[in-house]
Write an enzyme that holds these catalytic residues in place. Structure first.
Site, PDB file in Angstrom:
ATOM      1  N   PHE A 389      43.842  11.782  20.482  1.00  0.00           N
ATOM      2  CA  PHE A 389      42.496  11.223  20.618  1.00  0.00           C
ATOM      3  C   PHE A 389      41.980  10.551  19.346  1.00  0.00           C
ATOM      4  O   PHE A 389      40.771  10.560  19.075  1.00  0.00           O
ATOM      5  CB  PHE A 389      41.504  12.300  21.088  1.00  0.00           C
ATOM      6  CG  PHE A 389      42.049  13.165  22.182  1.00  0.00           C
ATOM      7  CD1 PHE A 389      42.549  12.603  23.351  1.00  0.00           C
ATOM      8  CD2 PHE A 389      42.114  14.544  22.038  1.00  0.00           C
ATOM      9  CE1 PHE A 389      43.076  13.397  24.355  1.00  0.00           C
ATOM     10  CE2 PHE A 389      42.645  15.354  23.032  1.00  0.00           C
ATOM     11  CZ  PHE A 389      43.126  14.778  24.195  1.00  0.00           C
ATOM     12  N   CYS A 390      42.872   9.942  18.572  1.00  0.00           N
ATOM     13  CA  CYS A 390      42.484   9.294  17.308  1.00  0.00           C
ATOM     14  C   CYS A 390      41.689  10.253  16.423  1.00  0.00           C
ATOM     15  O   CYS A 390      40.777   9.852  15.696  1.00  0.00           O
ATOM     16  CB  CYS A 390      41.690   8.016  17.562  1.00  0.00           C
ATOM     17  SG  CYS A 390      42.681   6.689  18.278  1.00  0.00           S
ATOM     18  N   ALA A 391      42.066  11.521  16.499  1.00  0.00           N
ATOM     19  CA  ALA A 391      41.490  12.557  15.642  1.00  0.00           C
ATOM     20  C   ALA A 391      42.613  13.539  15.318  1.00  0.00           C
ATOM     21  O   ALA A 391      42.505  14.736  15.569  1.00  0.00           O
ATOM     22  CB  ALA A 391      40.323  13.253  16.341  1.00  0.00           C
TER      23      ALA A 391
END
Length: 467
Positions: A389-391
């Site tokens: 999740f781009c985290a």
């Protein structure tokens, strides 16, 4: 409902909205594009698509689409055109700026700069930092907040396990900084992984007490809760239109004007320049605008900007009290349903009682997350997201992995059923009907109990049905 995100107020809001669950169930979702789209199932037949990936990009509100369609024939280039359509478009563009400022409860001296996205907004801010400015950011942030500070000294703070710990960690880091000069704190309002609300007002107070400024990444907050720049006392707010039911390619950076005015333009070109003249030595002298136009070089995305303003009006008119209450009703349905499946583990930083928006990530024992998400889509017509999740640092922390353990967004090179260092995220909002979350919970139960009905394979980094 108060825009303050202090912990006590957020907890009180959660309690109040839970008490209103019966009323919330009767509130109709806002009308969105795609609500009647049907998709084929690998097992045969078709079903209405359940869009449960709002945290990545929300569908356009019908109201926004109608407003854009009504304006489109009158589109014209803004600011310098003498024709009627140009003048009309200029008025609409600047009125949209005022609408966004009102939506965010900006200070009278704040500037609203239109960008392409939250990522673009924070990269812009990263380019206007004063000399020797230090940046402080938690490892829990989305990459849009974690990575733009390439020309600054950055301190990455470990993931806190309570809102209070977040404030204490920031206070210590700011107090101990060397040298004790200009500083910026970047923090999310709501996690794009766990949905949990962060103590923004307290973090802003801590930043200001130590001579620092703070920017709020409101990409996941603004679509779900009211955001008041003045009440939260943040210096800047960034968000994207495509998460605010206005997916037409625009974003916003709103806040204090001084750093923006004192820095070189983010992009150099027409629109940002007020006057350009040749020098005797053959070069050029440029006088840049001091307004928001300084950082809006080029022909602006008028339709994207207008769509954001339309979404701001639509959400305000719908009333955040009722929108929040209905969303809490959906959150309770999903969390209670998942809690009844022993193989499911919901990911959380602050615990089950933390106030949150409609973003929930989880893993399923014995399942590759990409395989599970693929089965939800192919066999049930449900769109969720899998990956990191781009985290990446946050998901690694929540999954208890070592920093160097392999992991990636999308399907890893693992067979369906093998453990994977990624998760599944379900997210929803103002346009989500009860049936979509009910179908999702039922599908999770069936997949865990009975397994997938189809076989799947990895193709170009994605888990897809084998045909």
């Amino acid at each position: 409902m108060s825009a303050s995100l202090n912990t006590a107020a957020a907890a009180a809001t959660a309690t109040a909205t839970a008490d209103a669950a019966c009323d919330a169930a009767c509130v109709e979702p806002l009308q969105v594009l795609g609500r009647d789209v049907t998709v084929p199932l690998v097992t045969g037949g078709e079903v209405t698509y359940a869009a449960l990936d709002y945290a990545a990009s929300a569908p356009a509100l019908q109201r926004v689409w109608d407003d854009v369609a009504a304006y489109a024939p009158y589109y014209g280039s803004v600011h310098r055109g003498a024709g009627y359509l140009s003048q009309l478009s200029t008025d609409l563009f600047e009125q949209s700026r005022a609408t966004v400022a009102e939506f965010l409860d900006c200070r009278p001296t704040d500037q609203v700069v239109f960008t392409r996205s939250t990522t673009d907004s924070l990269n812009l801010l990263g380019q206007v930092l004063p000399a020797d400015c230090q940046v402080f950011v938690f490892e829990t942030e989305h990459h849009a907040s974690l990575l733009p500070w390439r020309d600054a000294q950055v301190t990455y703070l470990n993931a806190p396990r309570t809102p209070g710990q977040a404030v204490a960690t920031l206070e210590r880091a700011l107090a101990d900084r060397e040298p004790y000069g200009p500083a910026l704190v970047c923090v999310t309002g709501a996690s794009n992984v766990t949905g949990e609300l962060w103590p923004v007002k307290e973090l802003a107070a801590a930043a200001h007490a130590h001579g620092a400024r703070i920017v709020l990444d409101a990409a996941q907050l603004a679509p779900h809760h009211p955001v008041s720049v003045q009440e939260l006392d943040v210096d800047w707010v960034a968000f994207s239109g495509h998460k605010l039911y206005a997916p037409f390619g625009s974003g916003v950076l709103a806040g204090r004007a001084d750093w923006l005015q004192e820095a070189e333009p983010y992009l150099a070109g027409g629109g940002a320049s007020r006057k350009v003249a040749r020098r005797e030595d053959g070069g050029v002298d440029v006088e840049w605008h001091t307004t928001a136009a300084r950082h809006e070089a080029g022909s602006p995305n008028v339709i994207g900007v207008y769509s954001i303003a339309s979404a701001c009006r639509a959400l305000t008119e719908a009333g955040f009290d009722s929108l929040v209450a209905r969303e809490q009703h959906l959150i309770a349905k999903v969390r209670e349903g998942l809690a009844e499946v022993p193989a499911v583990r919901i990911l959380s930083l602050f615990g089950d009682d933390a106030p949150r928006v409609g973003v929930i990530s989880f893993v399923v024992d014995g399942w590759n997350s990409s395989h599970f998400a693929a089965a939800l889509s192919a066999e049930y017509g449900i769109g969720v997201r899998d990956g990191l999740f781009c985290a990446h640092p946050l998901v690694r922390t929540l999954l208890g992995s070592a920093p160097q353990e392999p992991g990636e967004c999308g399907a890893p090179e693992a067979e369906p059923g093998e453990r994977s260092l990624n998760a599944i995220r379900v997210s929803f909002g103002a346009g989500t009907p009860d049936e979509h979350v009910e179908r999702f919970v039922g599908a999770v139960r069936e997949l865990v109990a009975q397994g997938a009905q189809w076989t799947y394979r990895t193709e170009e980094g994605r888990c897809v049905p084998a045909v």
